[in-house]
Design an enzyme around this catalytic site. Structure first.
Site, PDB file in Angstrom:
ATOM      1  N   THR A   1       0.915  -1.358  -0.033  1.00 31.69           N
ATOM      2  CA  THR A   1       0.056  -0.042  -0.017  1.00 31.69           C
ATOM      3  C   THR A   1       1.044   1.283   0.036  1.00 31.69           C
ATOM      4  O   THR A   1       1.872   1.462   0.906  1.00 31.69           O
ATOM      5  CB  THR A   1      -1.115   0.102   1.482  1.00 31.69           C
ATOM      6  OG1 THR A   1      -1.477  -1.395   1.292  1.00 31.69           O
ATOM      7  CG2 THR A   1      -1.560   1.083   1.220  1.00 31.69           C
TER       8      THR A   1
ATOM      9  N   CYS B   1      25.669   7.813   4.848  1.00 32.74           N
ATOM     10  CA  CYS B   1      25.528   6.301   5.125  1.00 32.74           C
ATOM     11  C   CYS B   1      27.098   5.767   5.290  1.00 32.74           C
ATOM     12  O   CYS B   1      26.682   4.497   5.912  1.00 32.74           O
ATOM     13  CB  CYS B   1      25.248   5.781   3.645  1.00 32.74           C
ATOM     14  SG  CYS B   1      24.020   6.656   2.836  1.00 32.74           S
TER      15      CYS B   1
HETATM   16  N1  PLP Z   1      22.198   8.316  -4.142  1.00 27.12           N
HETATM   17  C1  PLP Z   1      22.804   9.149  -3.736  1.00 27.12           C
HETATM   18  C2  PLP Z   1      23.719   9.960  -4.729  1.00 27.12           C
HETATM   19  C3  PLP Z   1      22.474   9.875  -2.338  1.00 27.12           C
HETATM   20  O1  PLP Z   1      23.110  11.040  -2.127  1.00 27.12           O
HETATM   21  C4  PLP Z   1      21.725   9.099  -1.582  1.00 27.12           C
HETATM   22  C5  PLP Z   1      21.693   9.670  -0.117  1.00 27.12           C
HETATM   23  O2  PLP Z   1      22.620  10.043   0.631  1.00 27.12           O
HETATM   24  C6  PLP Z   1      20.977   8.206  -2.061  1.00 27.12           C
HETATM   25  C7  PLP Z   1      21.274   7.645  -3.271  1.00 27.12           C
HETATM   26  C8  PLP Z   1      20.252   7.280  -1.175  1.00 27.12           C
HETATM   27  O3  PLP Z   1      18.834   8.029  -0.976  1.00 27.12           O
HETATM   28  P1  PLP Z   1      18.005   7.433   0.226  1.00 27.12           P
HETATM   29  O4  PLP Z   1      18.721   8.184   1.655  1.00 27.12           O
HETATM   30  O5  PLP Z   1      16.762   8.193  -0.087  1.00 27.12           O
HETATM   31  O6  PLP Z   1      17.976   6.026   0.221  1.00 27.12           O
END
Ligand code: PLP
Length: 402
Positions: A253, A349
């Site tokens: 959903t 990340c």
């Molecule tokens: N791709 C790039 C270039 C990003 O900078 C990021 C986030 O840091 C992502 C992908 C991942 O996005 P999301 O945090 O929405 O999963």
């Protein structure tokens, strides 16, 4: 060392996430309060939710100048990248795989690694000292028969480099002729445009891409909404299984209030892109000029500041050796945070990681220098005062006894 007031925090980490815009938040809350049905239900409440979902899809398609059937909602940039890469390559024979670049976000590299784990050919194409690729050589590799899909990011999240997508598209024989190009093109062309949206003009047709990933929380939208553009006629396999939502590609959903809010964020980001670029590039120039005075010897990683091939809002700094001590951003970032300045050592990340940035290493920096990279990324709400405070904090922290 004098401390700034901790309630005044300067957030210069907008590439990690950027606060929800007030008008976007208002729409999100309004829809959250009013939502009563599942968009797949046929009763009135369901039909209302469906209408909001359809309207969001139309708004996004119009902003990106594509057809609404070409928009798939996901949970974020990471899922959009995974769905594009794994979803496309897994429809092809086991001998085919993916060509990408060495400086992609971990969402792309992780998906490519997964394909390699499944026994498919995968390559990370090397970059130059500015984090860019040689178009001709990249396109020549992309035309090799094992390449089912090419993934090249529109804008690098760590150093701000823009890859020459239109040139790559042209070298791959993509005339940018719109959604009705006949037959299946080879290789498929995917771009991670998460950091490009709202910062530079996004021209999916001119770039000649078949697939493009976006994320709402990078542009003042809510967390947890991603968008995948999938050109009509491109075959994809879903990653999860269930109902028929999102053309069967992304069952479950839909988060209607958040998607409605994301659509408004996309619309505003695209409409205000030129203004955003003018404002943030002027602030970045001012930041860079002031910082060079306060921290002599500081270097800028990536393309030169005046280059058209860089994001307007992103600077990646290399702080010089001071007192014989190499600056390590894993130490510096928490120190700056104590002083009220929020920046990052690279991608959010990877912030828990002890490894130096794969982007800076791919650009040819030594491990030691790559550990010193500091990312400063501006947003819509960044001000001249923020810049001034940030330079002040950086200078004081850098010169403080260690
Ligand atoms: N791709 C790039 C270039 C990003 O900078 C990021 C986030 O840091 C992502 C992908 C991942 O996005 P999301 O945090 O929405 O999963």
């Amino acid at each position: 060392m004098k401390r700034v007031h901790l309630d005044h925090r300067v957030h210069l980490d907008h590439n990690a996430t950027t606060p929800m815009r007030p008008e976007v938040r208002a729409l999100f809350l309004e829809r959250l309060d009013r939502l009563a049905g599942n968009p797949s239900s046929v009763h009135r409440s369901g039909r209302e939710a469906r209408q909001w979902l359809d309207e969001a899809r139309e708004r996004i398609a119009a902003s990106l100048d594509v057809h609404e059937d070409e928009i798939v909602f996901t949970s974020g940039g990471t899922e959009s990248d995974n769905l594009a890469i794994l979803g496309a390559v897994r429809t092809r024979s086991q001998e085919e795989g993916c060509l990408t670049t060495a400086v992609e976000h971990s969402a792309v590299l992780g998906a490519a690694d997964r394909l390699a784990f499944e026994g498919r050919p995968v390559q990370r194409f090397p970059v130059d000292a500015t984090a860019s690729v040689d178009t001709e050589r990249f396109a020549a590799r992309a035309r090799e028969p094992w390449v089912a899909l090419v993934s090249a990011m529109a804008a690098n999240n760590e150093v701000g480099t823009l890859l020459p997508l239109a040139e790559i598209g042209a070298a791959l024989g993509r005339p940018g002729t719109g959604p009705n190009r006949p037959g299946e093109l080879r290789p498929l062309f995917h771009t991670d445009a998460v950091q490009a949206l709202g910062r530079i003009p996004v021209r999916l047709r001119a770039w000649g891409v078949d697939l493009a990933s976006f994320s709402a929380h990078k542009i003042g939208g809510p967390l947890g909404v991603g968008i995948l553009y999938k050109r009509k006629g491109v075959a994809l396999e879903g990653l999860i299984f269930g109902g028929g939502q999102e053309h069967g590609l992304r069952p479950g959903t839909e988060n209607v209030p958040a998607i409605s809010a994301a659509a408004l964020a996309v619309e505003l980001a695209v409409r205000e892109q030129a203004d955003f670029a003018d404002r943030t590039s002027a602030l970045c120039r001012s930041f860079w000029e002031q910082l060079q005075v306060v921290v002599p010897g500081v270097v800028l990683h990536g393309p030169p500041l005046a280059s058209p091939l860089r994001l307007p809002n992103t600077l990646n700094l290399g702080l010089p050796n001071a007192d014989g001590l190499r600056v390590d951003s894993r130490v510096l970032v928490p120190r700056l945070d104590l002083e009220g300045l929020e920046v990052s050592a690279g991608s959010a990340c990877a912030s828990g990681s002890l490894e130096p940035s794969h982007v800076l290493l791919a650009m040819g920096l030594t491990t030691e220098r790559a550990r010193g990279g500091l990312r400063v990324s501006l947003g819509r709400t960044s001000s001249a005062e923020d810049i001034h405070t940030a330079v002040d904090i950086l200078g004081r922290t850098f010169h403080a006894p260690r």
